[in-house]
Scaffold this motif. Sequence first.
Motif, PDB file in Angstrom:
ATOM      1  N   GLU A 160       0.842  -1.191   0.000  1.00  0.00           N
ATOM      2  CA  GLU A 160       0.000   0.000   0.000  1.00  0.00           C
ATOM      3  C   GLU A 160       0.876   1.239   0.000  1.00  0.00           C
ATOM      4  O   GLU A 160       2.025   1.219   0.459  1.00  0.00           O
ATOM      5  N   TRP A 161       0.313   2.334  -0.502  1.00  0.00           N
ATOM      6  CA  TRP A 161       1.009   3.611  -0.481  1.00  0.00           C
ATOM      7  C   TRP A 161       1.104   4.160   0.932  1.00  0.00           C
ATOM      8  O   TRP A 161       0.161   4.041   1.715  1.00  0.00           O
ATOM      9  N   VAL A 162       2.202   4.804   1.214  1.00  0.00           N
ATOM     10  CA  VAL A 162       2.326   5.671   2.384  1.00  0.00           C
ATOM     11  C   VAL A 162       2.236   7.121   1.914  1.00  0.00           C
ATOM     12  O   VAL A 162       1.465   7.910   2.430  1.00  0.00           O
ATOM     13  N   SER A 163       2.996   7.469   0.889  1.00  0.00           N
ATOM     14  CA  SER A 163       2.911   8.802   0.289  1.00  0.00           C
ATOM     15  C   SER A 163       3.369   8.721  -1.158  1.00  0.00           C
ATOM     16  O   SER A 163       4.467   8.240  -1.438  1.00  0.00           O
ATOM     17  N   ARG A 164       2.535   9.210  -2.069  1.00  0.00           N
ATOM     18  CA  ARG A 164       2.929   9.243  -3.469  1.00  0.00           C
ATOM     19  C   ARG A 164       3.904  10.381  -3.760  1.00  0.00           C
ATOM     20  O   ARG A 164       4.610  10.355  -4.752  1.00  0.00           O
ATOM     21  N   HIS A 165       3.891  11.397  -2.910  1.00  0.00           N
ATOM     22  CA  HIS A 165       4.822  12.507  -3.110  1.00  0.00           C
ATOM     23  C   HIS A 165       4.983  13.265  -1.803  1.00  0.00           C
ATOM     24  O   HIS A 165       4.064  13.906  -1.321  1.00  0.00           O
ATOM     25  N   MET A 166       6.166  13.181  -1.235  1.00  0.00           N
ATOM     26  CA  MET A 166       6.508  13.940  -0.044  1.00  0.00           C
ATOM     27  C   MET A 166       7.880  14.560  -0.252  1.00  0.00           C
ATOM     28  O   MET A 166       8.672  14.096  -1.085  1.00  0.00           O
ATOM     29  N   VAL A 167       8.134  15.635   0.477  1.00  0.00           N
ATOM     30  CA  VAL A 167       9.442  16.287   0.448  1.00  0.00           C
ATOM     31  C   VAL A 167      10.005  16.184   1.851  1.00  0.00           C
ATOM     32  O   VAL A 167       9.438  16.747   2.798  1.00  0.00           O
ATOM     33  N   TYR A 168      11.099  15.458   2.019  1.00  0.00           N
ATOM     34  CA  TYR A 168      11.705  15.239   3.327  1.00  0.00           C
ATOM     35  C   TYR A 168      13.033  15.967   3.385  1.00  0.00           C
ATOM     36  O   TYR A 168      13.971  15.629   2.667  1.00  0.00           O
TER      37      TYR A 168
ATOM     38  N   MET B  23      10.429  12.642  -2.437  1.00  0.00           N
ATOM     39  CA  MET B  23      10.346  11.205  -2.206  1.00  0.00           C
ATOM     40  C   MET B  23       8.938  10.695  -2.472  1.00  0.00           C
ATOM     41  O   MET B  23       7.986  11.465  -2.553  1.00  0.00           O
ATOM     42  N   ARG B  24       8.828   9.402  -2.522  1.00  0.00           N
ATOM     43  CA  ARG B  24       7.544   8.725  -2.404  1.00  0.00           C
ATOM     44  C   ARG B  24       7.754   7.457  -1.592  1.00  0.00           C
ATOM     45  O   ARG B  24       8.833   6.886  -1.597  1.00  0.00           O
ATOM     46  N   THR B  25       6.722   7.013  -0.884  1.00  0.00           N
ATOM     47  CA  THR B  25       6.881   5.907   0.052  1.00  0.00           C
ATOM     48  C   THR B  25       5.721   4.927  -0.028  1.00  0.00           C
ATOM     49  O   THR B  25       4.595   5.308  -0.329  1.00  0.00           O
ATOM     50  N   SER B  26       6.017   3.667   0.240  1.00  0.00           N
ATOM     51  CA  SER B  26       4.996   2.624   0.322  1.00  0.00           C
ATOM     52  C   SER B  26       5.512   1.499   1.208  1.00  0.00           C
ATOM     53  O   SER B  26       6.657   1.528   1.657  1.00  0.00           O
ATOM     54  N   ARG B  27       4.675   0.500   1.486  1.00  0.00           N
ATOM     55  CA  ARG B  27       5.082  -0.622   2.337  1.00  0.00           C
ATOM     56  C   ARG B  27       4.404  -1.896   1.849  1.00  0.00           C
ATOM     57  O   ARG B  27       3.385  -1.844   1.150  1.00  0.00           O
ATOM     58  N   PHE B  28       4.955  -3.033   2.280  1.00  0.00           N
ATOM     59  CA  PHE B  28       4.374  -4.294   1.849  1.00  0.00           C
ATOM     60  C   PHE B  28       4.597  -5.376   2.897  1.00  0.00           C
ATOM     61  O   PHE B  28       5.467  -5.270   3.764  1.00  0.00           O
TER      62      PHE B  28
END
Length: 228
Positions: free
Chosen positions: A43-51, A56-61
Amino acid sequence: MTTSMCPRRAAPLLLALSALLAAGGACAQDWPDVPLPGDARGEWVSRHMVYNGVNMRTSRFASPLPLAEVEAFYREHWRGRMARDVVAGRTILGHARGDFYITVELRPRGTGTQGQIGISEALGDRRRAQPGAGFQRPSGTRVMEDIIHRDTPRQTRTLHMVNRHSPQQNQAFYQRALSGRGYVRTSNSPACSASQPACVAYYEKGRDRIVINASRNAGNTSVMVIQM
């Protein structure tokens, strides 16, 4: 099976750190695809973030495969061109592809594996945005984290800052600074005295909201700001 980070393929994804998207948050067509091992669910955590200035973009599985098999899956997919490290019991895999760097973090979960995947922009010689830019801060304040979620309607921003001022001094600073920008402290904000170890305040201006939470810890004060 390879799953694209772009929403045009609606499959859920792994945890990923990722790079700057096209203006307006559209999905960049050059984002690298990251495969899901076996019957993994993601699933997505963030399709577009600025860290801290890096896009960045983030997801997990979650995968039913044991960690060793998941690691072998990525090693084969990247044809051995990957870095590996173990940090605090977690296996970290890294792979560079073009203007991006992919990070896969793995940890055991029962008989299977929990995975976090990040895709981040490799800036090279390009300058990143300065963390904390555009947000007033008391003197001597260090910005530890500056996170902007560009895939949310309100583009929520979270700042984690540290200084040596008391929680009450921090709240007094932001009372003045935000009032000067037209924000009003709401009636549900508790009073903050000089002796309090933690203080929280809520501000609003039209549809805009800011929450400031300052708490003392080991001689420093941690200031968390949520702007939405």
